[in-house]
Design an enzyme around this catalytic site. Structure first.
Site, short mmCIF file in Angstrom:
data_model
loop_
_atom_site.label_atom_id
_atom_site.label_comp_id
_atom_site.label_asym_id
_atom_site.label_seq_id
_atom_site.Cartn_x
_atom_site.Cartn_y
_atom_site.Cartn_z
N GLU A 19 35.44 46.68 34.90
CA GLU A 19 34.14 47.17 34.45
C GLU A 19 33.37 46.09 33.66
OE1 GLU A 19 37.03 48.70 34.25
OE2 GLU A 19 36.86 50.85 34.62
N LEU A 20 34.10 45.33 32.85
CA LEU A 20 33.41 44.33 32.03
C LEU A 20 32.80 43.23 32.90
CD1 LEU A 20 32.60 43.32 29.25
CD2 LEU A 20 34.81 42.16 29.08
N HIS A 645 47.01 16.83 47.91
CA HIS A 645 45.76 16.82 47.16
C HIS A 645 45.97 17.48 45.81
CE1 HIS A 645 41.69 17.53 45.90
NE2 HIS A 645 41.94 18.82 45.84
N HIS A 698 31.65 19.79 42.36
CA HIS A 698 31.49 20.92 41.44
C HIS A 698 30.03 21.24 41.17
CE1 HIS A 698 35.51 19.26 40.84
NE2 HIS A 698 35.86 20.52 40.67
N1 GLN Z 1 42.39 22.51 50.90
C1 GLN Z 1 41.81 23.24 49.81
C2 GLN Z 1 40.30 23.23 49.97
O1 GLN Z 1 39.79 22.28 50.49
C3 GLN Z 1 42.16 22.62 48.48
C4 GLN Z 1 41.60 23.39 47.33
C5 GLN Z 1 42.11 22.94 45.99
O2 GLN Z 1 42.57 21.86 45.84
N2 GLN Z 1 42.03 23.78 44.99
O3 GLN Z 1 39.62 24.15 49.54
ZN ZN Z 2 41.08 20.29 44.76
#
Ligand code: GLN
Ligand code: ZN
Length: 760
Positions: A19-20, A645, A698
């Site tokens: 809800e929040l 990664h 980002h």
């Molecule tokens: N393979 C994932 C992506 O490209 C890796 C995401 C991640 O590192 N958090 O979304």
């Molecule tokens: Zn990543």
């Protein structure tokens, strides 16, 4: 003095149905006004106090509620509002509060970071020169009185002054944390005095930093701080520690002169013996016997034995039963999970159920006979879980047992593999690639939702995904990328997608936990032995590969990340569960190889966050987690190239582990730190391939070619051209196609230009 038999350190704030979250997002988008938001918040507090009281917590916590984050609440309460937010004094408005959390106009948001080893993120307090600390908020006392008006006496919670100061960051070298602490103490004294005047008998002061390795300097803060607090008129203090063994700092904690101490008995049961040996008589002890970090029922029989020992040592009037830490980290109510398999559900407890468990256990303090019956019921549930064939799979155990060290090794060392892969793949110098996902547009999400709700059938969903995947392949071909990906359109989430296809996982409907602000995650629940009944990604990866002569990279989530982002079974070591997952991923890797994929990426963004709080515990963790990765990755021929990664950049203190992972190529986040982290790779002369992100995904900003070229050249100062790859920081799923198109075109051109200049 009144000392309830049960206690609780904190309750989830979001509400059983989030809800929040919806109220916050409605407020931010302008749909609701402040009054509406505040009324939802008040209603949640009321419901939660009542729920806790009814579960048997006679003095539930107050001030554990927050509209965004409790550390931010405290920062605003003590006047630690950074100058850029233009606060001119007095009570901090809601607009300023949210601006601090989320940014607004020209003022960038305050940084967020993980709360110890949880997936909760707190807003990092900033200590600026000339900041004037003063009490600006009455929230703490207000919420205590609010509960009292509802007929519930609460124990207010406050993050302690030392942990607050240690968790924050001075913005300038001229600032000494000790001075900040000294400036804050009068405010704490005032808060405590007001709470006492309002009638609070106890206050809970959280000092989780007591569970960390503390420098001498940091240790010295405690004495100074608690001397000031102790002397003031105040409620009794329950000093709460959690997430770790405080053994190293136990003497320190006992010297603070507080009335009570809470220990996390789930993470560190051995603490009780140390406390029994060292503590003076008269200490009130809160025993965190119920796991606040997981979803399983407690073994009450076992807990009762520990509890009885504590009663014998400290006295029945001095012992309290509680969850190990705040229940912020668990979902609210298992009763809502009506669709879950009833047998599996019978092994679980969410926040509400955990409080009932605390209450049952507390009966042992009173020697209440009805506990016998309840312990028996619990023992039956434990027993059913111990024996259930749903959990224990002989085949999985045999396979785990048969793992030997050769399965953790690639056939040849990197130098040899590098040659063979170069011949097999014939990639240009500075090859370009991406991290895996392409934009998850509203349309993609809508189609998935329609498929899940049965609005469209499997064939149309598949057709849609095929066309998205094909579009993605064509897009990358046109952009001139060297190693392609399929785009991950079929995936909701990088862990959930695998969990849904593996045996041993179950999914809740309402098992949300707060990650930050209004953002919640619903971790998969690993209840049993993990096995892979059939290939999980093979179809999409080989479909993508069938569309193009260029190499397509198979895309998997690694065992440590799957473990780390799930609720994990507590009936065997985490390392064991991780190894089971690793074997499942290993099989997938081999299937991909057999289907002709020459490059396979195993994402491990969560390896670092699994690091234990204490350094002494790091080597053991790193040994088994790196082994799990190696087990997943090593079943292939030398010519198959394994990538991994990670989405962050602090490797300095774990470089040995990164080297030992022995991935052929690792891609990491780098652009925001301007390649600084590469120093760590230089220091250890990291031999394998590296793709330091040159494009910060980002933000929607498209990085210019010159900017990426600058980063690439910087990377070339520390890495050799043979090992350097060119890629974004992370997956592109949160971005839009248009920006991605421009950014990747710039990235490819940058790589080409730098290649040319290298060739000269
Ligand atoms: N393979 C994932 C992506 O490209 C890796 C995401 C991640 O590192 N958090 O979304
Ligand atoms: Zn990543």
């Amino acid at each position: 003095m009144n000392f309830p038999k049960t206690g609780n350190l904190g309750f989830p704030r979001m509400g059983a149905r989030r809800e929040l979250k919806f109220a916050l997002e409605g407020f931010w988008s302008g749909k609701h006004d402040e009054a509406e938001l505040r009324s939802v918040a008040a209603e949640l507090r009321r419901t939660h106090w009542k729920m806790q009281y009814e579960a048997g917590i006679v003095t539930p916590p107050s001030n554990d509620f927050s509209l965004y984050d409790h550390v931010l609440d405290l920062a605003t309460a003590v006047g630690a509002v950074p100058r850029r937010f233009g606060h001119t004094g007095g009570r901090v408005s809601l607009a300023t509060y949210f601006a601090m959390a989320r940014g607004s106009g020209g003022a960038t948001a305050m940084e967020m970071t993980k709360w110890f080893d949880t997936n909760y993120h707190y807003v990092v307090p900033e200590f600026e020169p000339e900041m004037q600390y003063e009490l600006l908020s009455t929230k703490i006392v207000d919420e205590y009185l609010e509960a009292r008006e509802q007929g519930i006496e609460t124990r207010p919670v406050l993050l302690g002054p030392v942990s607050f100061v240690l968790l924050g960051k001075p913005t300038d070298e001229s600032i000494d944390r000790r001075d900040v602490l000294l400036a804050l103490l009068p405010i704490y004294v005032e808060i405590l005095q007001r709470l006492r005047n309002a009638g609070a008998e106890w206050v809970q002061i959280d000092e989780p930093c007591l569970g960390l390795d503390l420098s001498d300097e940091s240790q010295s803060y405690y004495g100074a701080a608690y001397e000031a607090l102790r002397k003031s008129p105040r409620p009794n203090i329950m000093l709460a520690t959690y997430f770790a063994d405080i053994a190293q700092n136990l003497n320190l904690a006992l010297e603070l002169g507080v009335e009570g101490l809470h220990l996390d008995m789930v993470r560190a049961p051995q603490q009780l013996a140390a406390l029994s040996a060292k503590s003076k008589d008269g200490l009130f002890v809160s025993l965190g016997l119920i796991d606040g970090r997981n979803v399983w029922k407690a073994d009450l029989q076992k807990a009762a034995t520990v509890l009885r020992e504590a009663i014998a040592r400290f006295g029945a009037d001095k012992v309290q039963v509680a969850p190990s830490c705040s229940l912020l980290h668990t979902p609210v109510d298992l009763d809502l999970e009506v669709k879950m398999d009833p047998e599996i559900r019978s092994w679980m407890a969410f926040a509400k159920q955990k409080l009932s468990e605390s209450a049952v256990l507390a009966k042992a303090i009173d020697d209440d006979d009805s506990i016998v019956n309840e312990l028996n019921i619990n023992a039956a549930a434990m027993d059913s879980r111990r024996r259930s064939p749903r959990i224990h799979k002989e085949k999985v155990l045999q396979r785990v047992d048969s793992v030997d060290s050769s399965m953790l090794e690639r056939t040849s060392p990197y130098a040899v593999r590098h040659q063979q892969q170069a011949q097999a793949l014939k990639l240009p110098c500075l090859p370009t690639t991406t991290i895996g996902s392409f934009p998850q547009t509203a349309e993609v999400r809508k189609m998935r939702a329609s498929f899940r709700s049965g609005k469209i059938d499997a064939a149309s969903y598949k057709g849609f995904l095929e066309s998205e995947t094909e579009r993605c392949i064509r897009f990358q071909e046109q952009a001139g990328i060297d190693v392609l990906v399929h785009g991950e359109f079929e995936r909701n989430d990088m862990v959930e997608y695998f969990g849904e296809q593996l045996d041993g996982f179950v999914f809740s409907e309402y098992g949300w936990v707060q990650s930050y602000g209004s953002r919640c995650v619903k971790p998969p629940i690993i209840y049993g032995d993990v096995a892979r009944p059939k290939p999980m990604t093979l179809g999409w990866s080989s479909y993508a590969q069938s569309l193009t002569p260029l190499p397509v990279k198979g895309m998997l989530t690694g065992p440590v990340t799957i473990l780390q982002w799930s609720f994990v079974r507590d009936d065997q070591p985490r390392s064991q569960t991780c190894r089971q997952i690793a074997l499942a991923i290993r099989d997938e890797v081999r299937d991909l190889e057999a289907a002709g994929l020459k490059i396979i990426q195993i994402d491990e963004p969560a390896i670092r966050e699994g690091l234990p709080l204490r350094r002494a515990d790091w080597p053991v963790y790193l040994a088994w987690s790196v082994d799990a990765f190696r087990l997943a990755a090593s079943g292939v021929a030398d010519t198959t190239q394994i990538h991994t990664h990670m989405c962050y950049s602090e490797f300095n203190d774990m470089m040995d582990a990164i080297v030992r992972m022995d991935a052929d190529v690792i891609s990491i986040e780098c652009s925001r730190s301007r390649m600084e982290l590469l120093d760590a790779f230089k220091r250890v002369r990291y031999p394998n391939g590296i793709g330091p992100g040159v494009y910060d995904i980002h933000s929607p900003r498209v990085p210019a070619k010159g900017e990426m070229e600058g980063l690439l050249c910087k990377a070339l100062e520390v890495l050799s051209p043979e090992q350097l790859w060119v890629n974004p920081d992370c997956g592109l799923k949160t971005r839009g196609w248009e920006e991605v198109g421009q950014a990747l075109a710039n990235m490819v051109q940058t790589a080409k230009r730098v290649r040319q200049s290298l060739a000269k």
